[in-house]
Design a protein around this motif. Structure first.
Motif, PDB file in Angstrom:
ATOM      1  N   PHE A 135       6.049   5.356  -5.803  1.00  0.00           N
ATOM      2  CA  PHE A 135       6.534   6.338  -4.850  1.00  0.00           C
ATOM      3  C   PHE A 135       7.859   5.942  -4.198  1.00  0.00           C
ATOM      4  O   PHE A 135       8.262   6.510  -3.195  1.00  0.00           O
ATOM      5  CB  PHE A 135       5.463   6.610  -3.792  1.00  0.00           C
ATOM      6  N   LEU A 136       8.533   4.960  -4.791  1.00  0.00           N
ATOM      7  CA  LEU A 136       9.917   4.666  -4.440  1.00  0.00           C
ATOM      8  C   LEU A 136      10.885   5.152  -5.508  1.00  0.00           C
ATOM      9  O   LEU A 136      12.101   5.134  -5.313  1.00  0.00           O
ATOM     10  CB  LEU A 136      10.110   3.157  -4.238  1.00  0.00           C
ATOM     11  N   GLN A 137      10.358   5.601  -6.640  1.00  0.00           N
ATOM     12  CA  GLN A 137      11.186   5.995  -7.766  1.00  0.00           C
ATOM     13  C   GLN A 137      11.619   7.457  -7.644  1.00  0.00           C
ATOM     14  O   GLN A 137      10.933   8.271  -7.022  1.00  0.00           O
ATOM     15  CB  GLN A 137      10.413   5.799  -9.070  1.00  0.00           C
ATOM     16  N   ILE A 220      11.062   3.431   1.961  1.00  0.00           N
ATOM     17  CA  ILE A 220       9.744   3.820   2.460  1.00  0.00           C
ATOM     18  C   ILE A 220       9.062   4.658   1.383  1.00  0.00           C
ATOM     19  O   ILE A 220       9.502   5.769   1.093  1.00  0.00           O
ATOM     20  CB  ILE A 220       9.857   4.622   3.766  1.00  0.00           C
ATOM     21  N   PRO A 221       7.989   4.156   0.746  1.00  0.00           N
ATOM     22  CA  PRO A 221       7.303   4.935  -0.278  1.00  0.00           C
ATOM     23  C   PRO A 221       6.790   6.261   0.289  1.00  0.00           C
ATOM     24  O   PRO A 221       6.250   6.308   1.399  1.00  0.00           O
ATOM     25  CB  PRO A 221       6.136   4.027  -0.700  1.00  0.00           C
ATOM     26  N   ALA A 222       6.977   7.337  -0.465  1.00  0.00           N
ATOM     27  CA  ALA A 222       6.563   8.658   0.004  1.00  0.00           C
ATOM     28  C   ALA A 222       6.276   9.546  -1.200  1.00  0.00           C
ATOM     29  O   ALA A 222       6.852   9.367  -2.270  1.00  0.00           O
ATOM     30  CB  ALA A 222       7.644   9.281   0.888  1.00  0.00           C
ATOM     31  N   TYR A 223       5.384  10.506  -1.005  1.00  0.00           N
ATOM     32  CA  TYR A 223       5.100  11.473  -2.068  1.00  0.00           C
ATOM     33  C   TYR A 223       4.696  12.801  -1.451  1.00  0.00           C
ATOM     34  O   TYR A 223       4.345  12.906  -0.271  1.00  0.00           O
ATOM     35  CB  TYR A 223       4.007  10.973  -3.015  1.00  0.00           C
ATOM     36  N   HIS A 249       0.343  25.338  -0.200  1.00  0.00           N
ATOM     37  CA  HIS A 249       1.108  24.661   0.836  1.00  0.00           C
ATOM     38  C   HIS A 249       1.249  23.207   0.389  1.00  0.00           C
ATOM     39  O   HIS A 249       0.496  22.740  -0.481  1.00  0.00           O
ATOM     40  CB  HIS A 249       0.416  24.743   2.196  1.00  0.00           C
ATOM     41  N   CYS A 250       2.219  22.496   0.939  1.00  0.00           N
ATOM     42  CA  CYS A 250       2.382  21.079   0.591  1.00  0.00           C
ATOM     43  C   CYS A 250       2.809  20.298   1.823  1.00  0.00           C
ATOM     44  O   CYS A 250       3.297  20.876   2.803  1.00  0.00           O
ATOM     45  CB  CYS A 250       3.368  20.887  -0.566  1.00  0.00           C
ATOM     46  N   TRP A 251       2.610  18.994   1.765  1.00  0.00           N
ATOM     47  CA  TRP A 251       2.962  18.108   2.866  1.00  0.00           C
ATOM     48  C   TRP A 251       3.334  16.759   2.275  1.00  0.00           C
ATOM     49  O   TRP A 251       3.318  16.574   1.052  1.00  0.00           O
ATOM     50  CB  TRP A 251       1.810  17.996   3.871  1.00  0.00           C
ATOM     51  N   VAL A 252       3.686  15.793   3.113  1.00  0.00           N
ATOM     52  CA  VAL A 252       4.202  14.499   2.650  1.00  0.00           C
ATOM     53  C   VAL A 252       3.348  13.381   3.218  1.00  0.00           C
ATOM     54  O   VAL A 252       2.886  13.444   4.364  1.00  0.00           O
ATOM     55  CB  VAL A 252       5.678  14.320   3.073  1.00  0.00           C
ATOM     56  N   TRP A 253       3.159  12.328   2.392  1.00  0.00           N
ATOM     57  CA  TRP A 253       2.568  11.075   2.836  1.00  0.00           C
ATOM     58  C   TRP A 253       3.610   9.977   2.671  1.00  0.00           C
ATOM     59  O   TRP A 253       4.297   9.914   1.646  1.00  0.00           O
ATOM     60  CB  TRP A 253       1.323  10.731   2.014  1.00  0.00           C
ATOM     61  N   ALA A 254       3.715   9.107   3.670  1.00  0.00           N
ATOM     62  CA  ALA A 254       4.662   7.992   3.622  1.00  0.00           C
ATOM     63  C   ALA A 254       3.950   6.701   4.004  1.00  0.00           C
ATOM     64  O   ALA A 254       3.142   6.686   4.944  1.00  0.00           O
ATOM     65  CB  ALA A 254       5.835   8.242   4.557  1.00  0.00           C
TER      66      ALA A 254
END
Length: 349
Positions: A135-137, A220-223, A249-254
């Motif tokens: 999730f850094l790529q 900061i890893p995120a998806y 709907h969508c949201w983000v995790w970090a």
């Protein structure tokens, strides 16, 4: 479960909202601590011609996790199915094959019950599998580094901790991008970061792709996670207890050091602000509003299904996907929900 003929969820929420309305007219609905919902999805395929030798169908199936529990999964189809999981993001799906279909419509029904939790039911370090490096790529439309790293550093120049940096990036996105209520963007929903940064407007997929790009550019890893909401914004009072869902709907995790995996919903923060609820918008850094995130279906972009599809990776995997002899085939889907139970809290966090 019912109370005096009314679903428990509606009874509890209605009592809260009636009391709240007498105190303030601009109070957003309370966020439940847990929300149990039954989803029923009807999928219809129309074979394009008699010469088609094979149709393959992949249907997203939600998975258990720290914030949701899936029970009563049921799949009714005219052919056998098998449950599979792709290896990169571990998204789950049902896979069906229709050999030598005639030109009659093909119908499949999928249903499940999901309980979503406001707080994880496992320790925070186990919230998401250990995929930080992945999730850094960059993704195909979500670049990392370069001008995006420069922008991210510029917005966080005075921030001293990763948490402060993530919060500054969240604030930047919510303040500098607009929600596209009219679907007018020529690249609407694609999550093309370069385009969105120029156009400054989009839907949740677009806005959250920018958020992911900037967070990853800071290390900061995120998806991005995709699911289904039960209501729009502003949420009606009382919330609906059953109905038809029109879209995702969508949201983000970090993965923020010393904080663990944190949810963020910048797109809905923009929408709550637009409708005069800044107190609700401020809660969406580090928390989710369960009626808008009633089920988590999948995560990530550039999805290679299991078994692999032939027409190339999917930008995201939230709707059923089909191929006829290796070419993408339109899929009609209809999704209904019914709230079975919810546990209200006394705050919107």
């Amino acid at each position: 479960m019912k109370s005096n003929g009314r679903p428990l969820c509606a009874t509890a929420f209605l009592a809260f909202w009636i009391a709240s309305a007498s105190r303030a007219q601009n109070l957003p609905p309370v966020n439940p601590q847990a929300l149990t919902t039954q989803f029923t999805e009807t999928i219809t395929l129309q074979p394009p011609c008699l010469e088609i030798k094979q149709i393959r169908l992949w249907i997203p199936i939600p998975s258990d996790g720290p914030r949701q529990r899936i029970v009563q999964l049921s799949i009714h189809a005219p052919v056998p199915y098998r449950l599979t999981q792709e290896g990169r993001y571990h998204n789950r799906m049902a896979y069906l094959v229709f050999d030598h279909p005639n030109q009659q419509p093909i119908s499949v029904e999928v249903s499940w019950v999901v309980t979503r939790y406001a707080s994880p039911q496992l320790p925070s370090e186990r919230t998401v599998p250990s995929l930080s490096a992945l999730f850094l790529q960059p993704d195909r439309l979500v670049p990392v580094g370069g001008t995006y790293a420069a922008l991210a550093r510029q917005q966080t120049v005075s921030a001293s901790t990763p948490y402060d940096k993530a919060k500054r990036i969240f604030a930047y996105v919510t303040q500098h991008f607009r929600y596209d209520y009219s679907d007018s963007s020529p690249e609407y929903g694609k999550g093309d970061v370069a385009f969105v940064c120029s156009y400054k407007k989009g839907n949740c997929s677009d806005i959250h792709s920018v958020l992911v790009s900037l967070l990853r550019s800071l290390g900061i890893p995120a998806y991005i996670a995709f699911g289904f909401p039960l209501t729009g914004i502003p949420a009606p009072i009382p919330l609906p207890t059953e109905g038809t869902i029109g879209g995702y709907h969508c949201w983000v995790w970090a993965d923020v050091p010393h904080r663990g995996w944190m949810p963020m919903d910048a797109a809905d923060a923009i929408r709550w602000n637009d409708h005069g609820y800044p107190q609700m918008a401020n809660k969406l850094f580090g928390a989710l509003f369960l009626p808008r995130t009633a089920v988590d279906m999948s995560r990530g972009r550039d999805i290679v299904l299991s078994p692999p599809q032939k027409a190339g990776p999917l930008n995201y995997f939230i709707y059923p996907y089909a191929e006829a002899d290796g070419k993408a085939l339109p899929v009609n889907w209809h999704l209904q929900f019914k709230v079975l139970l919810c546990s209200p809290s006394g705050s919107s966090s």
